[in-house]
Design an enzyme around this catalytic site. Structure first.
Site, short mmCIF file in Angstrom:
data_model
loop_
_atom_site.label_atom_id
_atom_site.label_comp_id
_atom_site.label_asym_id
_atom_site.label_seq_id
_atom_site.Cartn_x
_atom_site.Cartn_y
_atom_site.Cartn_z
N TYR A 26 -20.81 53.68 -41.89
CA TYR A 26 -20.87 52.82 -40.95
C TYR A 26 -20.25 53.38 -39.51
O TYR A 26 -20.69 53.02 -38.47
CB TYR A 26 -19.69 51.94 -41.39
CG TYR A 26 -19.24 50.71 -40.66
CD1 TYR A 26 -19.80 49.54 -40.71
CD2 TYR A 26 -18.12 50.69 -39.83
CE1 TYR A 26 -19.53 48.18 -39.81
CE2 TYR A 26 -17.69 49.46 -39.09
CZ TYR A 26 -18.75 48.27 -38.99
OH TYR A 26 -18.52 47.21 -38.29
N LYS A 62 -22.46 52.98 -36.05
CA LYS A 62 -21.82 52.53 -34.79
C LYS A 62 -22.06 53.33 -33.55
O LYS A 62 -22.13 53.17 -32.59
CB LYS A 62 -20.62 52.00 -35.19
CG LYS A 62 -20.50 50.73 -36.27
CD LYS A 62 -21.30 49.69 -35.93
CE LYS A 62 -21.01 48.46 -36.84
NZ LYS A 62 -22.09 47.27 -36.27
N THR A 91 -13.33 37.02 -38.20
CA THR A 91 -14.91 36.49 -38.90
C THR A 91 -15.01 36.51 -40.24
O THR A 91 -14.08 37.40 -40.74
CB THR A 91 -15.97 37.27 -38.18
OG1 THR A 91 -16.08 38.46 -38.65
CG2 THR A 91 -16.13 37.23 -36.56
N1 LIG Z 1 -15.60 40.97 -37.25
C1 LIG Z 1 -15.13 42.20 -36.93
O1 LIG Z 1 -13.79 42.83 -37.21
C2 LIG Z 1 -16.01 43.23 -36.29
C3 LIG Z 1 -15.43 44.42 -35.98
C4 LIG Z 1 -16.34 45.38 -35.32
C5 LIG Z 1 -17.63 45.30 -35.42
N2 LIG Z 1 -18.15 44.09 -36.02
C6 LIG Z 1 -19.54 44.00 -35.80
O2 LIG Z 1 -20.03 42.88 -35.45
C7 LIG Z 1 -21.42 42.40 -36.13
C8 LIG Z 1 -21.19 41.06 -36.36
O3 LIG Z 1 -20.22 40.88 -37.32
P1 LIG Z 1 -19.41 39.68 -37.74
O4 LIG Z 1 -18.00 39.91 -37.61
O5 LIG Z 1 -20.02 38.30 -36.81
O6 LIG Z 1 -19.85 39.26 -39.21
P2 LIG Z 1 -20.59 38.33 -39.91
O7 LIG Z 1 -20.42 38.48 -41.54
O8 LIG Z 1 -19.76 36.82 -39.89
O9 LIG Z 1 -22.06 38.03 -39.59
C9 LIG Z 1 -22.85 39.23 -39.75
C10 LIG Z 1 -24.15 38.38 -40.06
O10 LIG Z 1 -25.01 39.40 -40.10
C11 LIG Z 1 -26.24 38.90 -41.31
N3 LIG Z 1 -26.62 40.34 -41.88
C12 LIG Z 1 -26.32 41.00 -42.85
N4 LIG Z 1 -27.28 41.80 -42.89
C13 LIG Z 1 -28.39 41.58 -42.42
C14 LIG Z 1 -29.83 42.13 -42.24
N5 LIG Z 1 -30.30 42.90 -43.01
N6 LIG Z 1 -30.80 41.34 -41.29
C15 LIG Z 1 -30.02 40.22 -40.68
N7 LIG Z 1 -28.95 39.67 -40.70
C16 LIG Z 1 -28.13 40.39 -41.60
C17 LIG Z 1 -25.18 38.37 -42.16
O11 LIG Z 1 -25.89 37.22 -43.31
C18 LIG Z 1 -24.03 37.61 -41.35
O12 LIG Z 1 -24.39 36.16 -41.24
C19 LIG Z 1 -21.60 43.41 -37.24
O13 LIG Z 1 -22.58 44.38 -36.91
C20 LIG Z 1 -20.29 44.20 -37.25
O14 LIG Z 1 -20.08 45.44 -37.90
C21 LIG Z 1 -17.33 43.04 -36.66
#
Ligand SMILES: NC(=O)c1ccc[n+]([C@@H]2O[C@H](COP(=O)([O-])OP(=O)(O)OC[C@H]3O[C@@H](n4cnc5c(N)ncnc54)[C@H](O)[C@@H]3O)[C@@H](O)[C@H]2O)c1
Length: 279
Positions: free
Chosen positions: A168, A172, A203
């Site tokens: 991860y 990133k 989320t």
């Molecule tokens: N929420 C946090 O704390 C956080 C922190 C840092 C980074 N992020 C990043 O933000 C991004 C969005 O995260 P979020 O918090 O909205 O999560 P989330 O789980 O609410 O949304 C992520 C979405 O990606 C979809 N997904 C997974 N694999 C996939 C694929 N192969 N093709 C298409 N869609 C796919 C999932 O079905 C999901 O709906 C991610 O990349 C995550 O790593 C989130």
């Protein structure tokens, strides 16, 4: 015809950006999960947004290319946001690399062929990309410039990623490097591309991590950070609006860290860096 905004990943952050950014545009919303996609699309349509949907797997070239075609058929592709991703606890390292590293590179590569002049791209990276110890300049160059389809064959990805957390962080970090490389290519079409590196955002993905064996580590990050809280997804959407819009015309190839100061706390030795364990 309204311009098109493509939002990949209909989870917490993707939908918040769609709401903040989608009025006056056709939103093409895409996700791997049919259930998540149709619930998010219904919610946005109820709020009067104009929404088209498509199932996509960002780790599959044919699937991403089909999404590009659909976007192009809907109008001028003005903005592309990749908010799809897997957290470390959701999948084995190979799958995390396939979605978070290869998938992000593929999306930029493919949409770089159709993005409109004056357009902008955005990848939701993570503060985890700032936790990894420095890579060599050869590794940085390779992650930035290797054609997407050859990325997962890089030896340091194939042989030296012991677990999903390192996968991860590596993915990133690669997002930040990829954005720098794509800024040149997208720039030739008059478009910009940037990343946001969020800290902990409330989320489903963050909830999954908080309920997992590394949940205490997440709580420690919140406690040690200057902000002492998580962010609502709307806080990321505000920053996305800036980076995607005309006020950021001079910003490309850049990463915006929005983490409530977690990385600052690690730098000040108030928290252990996962990268220290991984090194
Ligand atoms: N929420 C946090 O704390 C956080 C922190 C840092 C980074 N992020 C990043 O933000 C991004 C969005 O995260 P979020 O918090 O909205 O999560 P989330 O789980 O609410 O949304 C992520 C979405 O990606 C979809 N997904 C997974 N694999 C996939 C694929 N192969 N093709 C298409 N869609 C796919 C999932 O079905 C999901 O709906 C991610 O990349 C995550 O790593 C989130």
């Amino acid at each position: 015809m309204n311009p098109v905004i493509v939002i990949i990943g209909a989870g917490g952050i993707g939908v918040a950006i769609a709401r903040r950014q989608g009025f006056g545009k056709t939103i093409l919303l895409a996700d791997f999960s049919e259930t998540v996609l149709s619930a998010a699309a219904d919610e946005l349509r109820t709020a009067s947004y104009s929404v088209e949907t498509q199932i996509v797997d960002v780790s599959s070239r044919p699937s991403v290319e089909a999404l590009v075609q659909k976007a192009d058929s809907l109008g001028s592709v003005l903005q592309v946001v990749n908010a799809a991703g897997l957290s470390p606890n959701m999948a084995p390292p190979e799958r995390v690399l396939a979605v978070d590293l290869y998938g992000s590179a593929l999306v930029f590569e493919a949409f770089g062929e159709v993005i409109a002049a004056g357009g902008a791209g955005l990848i939701i990276s993570s503060m985890a990309g700032h936790m990894l110890p420095p890579l060599t300049s050869e590794q940085n160059q390779a992650l930035a410039f290797t054609p997407a389809d050859e990325l997962l064959d890089l030896s340091f990805l194939r042989d030296a990623v012991p677990d999903s957390m390192v996968a991860y962080m590596m993915a990133k970090r690669a997002n930040h490097l990829r954005v720098q490389a794509e800024a040149i290519r997208w720039g030739e079409r008059g478009a910009r591309v940037n990343s946001i590196s969020p800290g902990i955002v409330a989320t489903p993905l963050a909830q999954h991590e908080l309920n997992s064996p590394i949940g205490d580590g997440y709580r420690a990050m919140i406690a040690a950070s200057p902000a002492k809280r998580m962010a609502p997804p709307e806080e990321i959407a505000v920053a996305a609006a800036y980076l995607l819009g005309p006020d950021a015309g001079f910003v490309t190839g850049s990463d915006l860290l929005i983490d409530g100061g977690v990385i600052a706390a690690m730098f000040a030795d108030r928290l252990q860096t996962p990268g220290q364990q991984a090194a």
